[in-house]
Enzyme design. Structure first.
Site, PDB file in Angstrom:
ATOM      1  N   PRO A 127      -7.778  48.875  26.312  1.00  0.00           N
ATOM      2  CA  PRO A 127      -7.410  49.099  24.930  1.00  0.00           C
ATOM      3  C   PRO A 127      -5.979  48.721  24.609  1.00  0.00           C
ATOM      4  O   PRO A 127      -5.083  48.890  25.441  1.00  0.00           O
ATOM      5  CB  PRO A 127      -7.567  50.610  24.796  1.00  0.00           C
ATOM      6  CG  PRO A 127      -7.377  51.132  26.158  1.00  0.00           C
ATOM      7  CD  PRO A 127      -7.436  50.035  27.128  1.00  0.00           C
ATOM      8  N   GLU A 128      -5.802  48.248  23.407  1.00  0.00           N
ATOM      9  CA  GLU A 128      -4.468  47.989  22.889  1.00  0.00           C
ATOM     10  C   GLU A 128      -4.252  48.983  21.742  1.00  0.00           C
ATOM     11  O   GLU A 128      -5.090  49.849  21.530  1.00  0.00           O
ATOM     12  CB  GLU A 128      -4.359  46.540  22.411  1.00  0.00           C
ATOM     13  CG  GLU A 128      -4.784  45.551  23.499  1.00  0.00           C
ATOM     14  CD  GLU A 128      -4.681  44.099  23.086  1.00  0.00           C
ATOM     15  OE1 GLU A 128      -3.773  43.757  22.322  1.00  0.00           O
ATOM     16  OE2 GLU A 128      -5.519  43.293  23.528  1.00  0.00           O
ATOM     17  N   HIS A 146     -19.227  56.115  36.314  1.00  0.00           N
ATOM     18  CA  HIS A 146     -17.789  55.926  36.426  1.00  0.00           C
ATOM     19  C   HIS A 146     -17.003  57.096  35.843  1.00  0.00           C
ATOM     20  O   HIS A 146     -15.839  56.939  35.463  1.00  0.00           O
ATOM     21  CB  HIS A 146     -17.378  54.615  35.758  1.00  0.00           C
ATOM     22  CG  HIS A 146     -18.041  53.426  36.368  1.00  0.00           C
ATOM     23  ND1 HIS A 146     -18.835  52.550  35.646  1.00  0.00           N
ATOM     24  CD2 HIS A 146     -18.068  52.985  37.647  1.00  0.00           C
ATOM     25  CE1 HIS A 146     -19.299  51.621  36.458  1.00  0.00           C
ATOM     26  NE2 HIS A 146     -18.867  51.852  37.675  1.00  0.00           N
TER      27      HIS A 146
END
Length: 272
Positions: A2-3, A93
């Site tokens: 993510p940015e 995960h």
DNA sequence: CCAACGTCCTGCGTGC
DNA sequence: TGCACGCAGGACGTTG
């Protein structure tokens, strides 16, 4: 993964769902997730504390606790938070699990385990090394001009330097430079005053638009509630190697800079 | 101080 | 089918 726009999206969604809840219990499911202290210590420090606020600084998420400490988290490349049994919580995960008051679960899922969480005393300046927030008034052409003047590396690489401007990553760096009609290969200190003004405007325009569209969903990024972002429909160069530039028709080129892919139009973004 | 590069991880697609 | 390799939205530590 993510940015800034993706992290902002996550923060807004988390805020709605978990602010004012208490941490009832938790489990850390991977040894690399908690930084600085043991998982046991981390868990005992947050247990029973209320999450007073969820905020963002650069690409970091900050959970403000009611004991004067901040639980800081970074999503790395593939991290995400899943709340209250939303889609994805059953992933193999899963790296951390928290039971919150009101029967709510907060699950941290992260395939590559580059994501992190840590605990700091509020106001210790753990994030003080970060550069300005690009959507705040702290970022203007004057600041950028001064910051770029001493950098002898390509402008694309500088845009991703979190110490200069916090929150820009690989996708938005390419998109911002296309918007500003600047070659990613141009050396940062060689930008003219006019180009710096254009770049400043493009940083704000692209990031603002991406936030409004809830970020970019490519491969598996999802918001907390599993909704896709929509900025991927706006991508002009990222991931478009060999495809035609929407503006001029020339093929989009992929190059590698600082070991990361850069996409650009050699015609619209001429060096010089 | 700055720049370049390796490293931390896992999984997927591609080509031989 | 198996396998090696490149690639993936990030950040940091080491080296020169």
């Amino acid at each position: 993964m993510p940015e800034l726009p993706e992290v902002e999206t996550v923060v807004r969604q988390l805020r709605r769902k978990i602010v004012h809840r208490r941490v009832v219990s938790g489990r850390i499911l991977h040894k690399n997730v908690v930084e600085g202290i043991s998982s046991r210590k981390f868990l005992s420090s947050i247990k029973g504390k209320m999450i007073q606020a969820v905020t963002r600084r650069g690409k970091f998420i900050i959970f403000t606790l009611d004991n004067g400490r901040d639980w800081i988290s970074h999503l790395g490349m593939t991290g995400k938070y899943v709340v209250c049994g939303d889609h994805g919580g059953a992933s193999k995960h899963r790296r951390a699990y928290f039971s919150l008051s009101g029967g709510c679960e907060l699950i941290f899922v992260d395939m590559r385990v580059f994501g992190k969480m840590l605990l700091v005393d509020s106001g210790t300046g753990y994030l003080a090394h970060l550069g300005v927030e690009p959507l705040s008034d702290d970022l203007d052409a004057r600041y950028l001009r001064a910051a770029l003047a001493r950098r002898r590396i390509p402008i694309k690489t500088v845009l991703m330097d979190q110490k200069m401007v916090a929150g820009i990553g690989n996708i938005y760096a390419s998109e911002i430079l296309f918007d500003a009609r600047l070659s990613p290969r141009k050396q940062a200190h060689r930008l003219t005053r006019k180009e710096t003004v254009r770049l400043t405007e493009s940083i704000k325009r692209i990031l603002k638009q991406a936030v409004e569209l809830n970020g970019t969903t490519i491969s598996d990024f999802r918001g907390v509630d599993d909704k896709s972002g929509r900025f991927q429909e706006m991508l002009k160069v990222y991931g478009r190697r060999g495809e035609s530039c929407y503006a001029c028709g020339h093929p989009i080129r992929r190059i590698v800079q600082a070991q990361r892919s850069t996409f650009y139009c050699t015609h619209c973004q001429r060096a010089g």
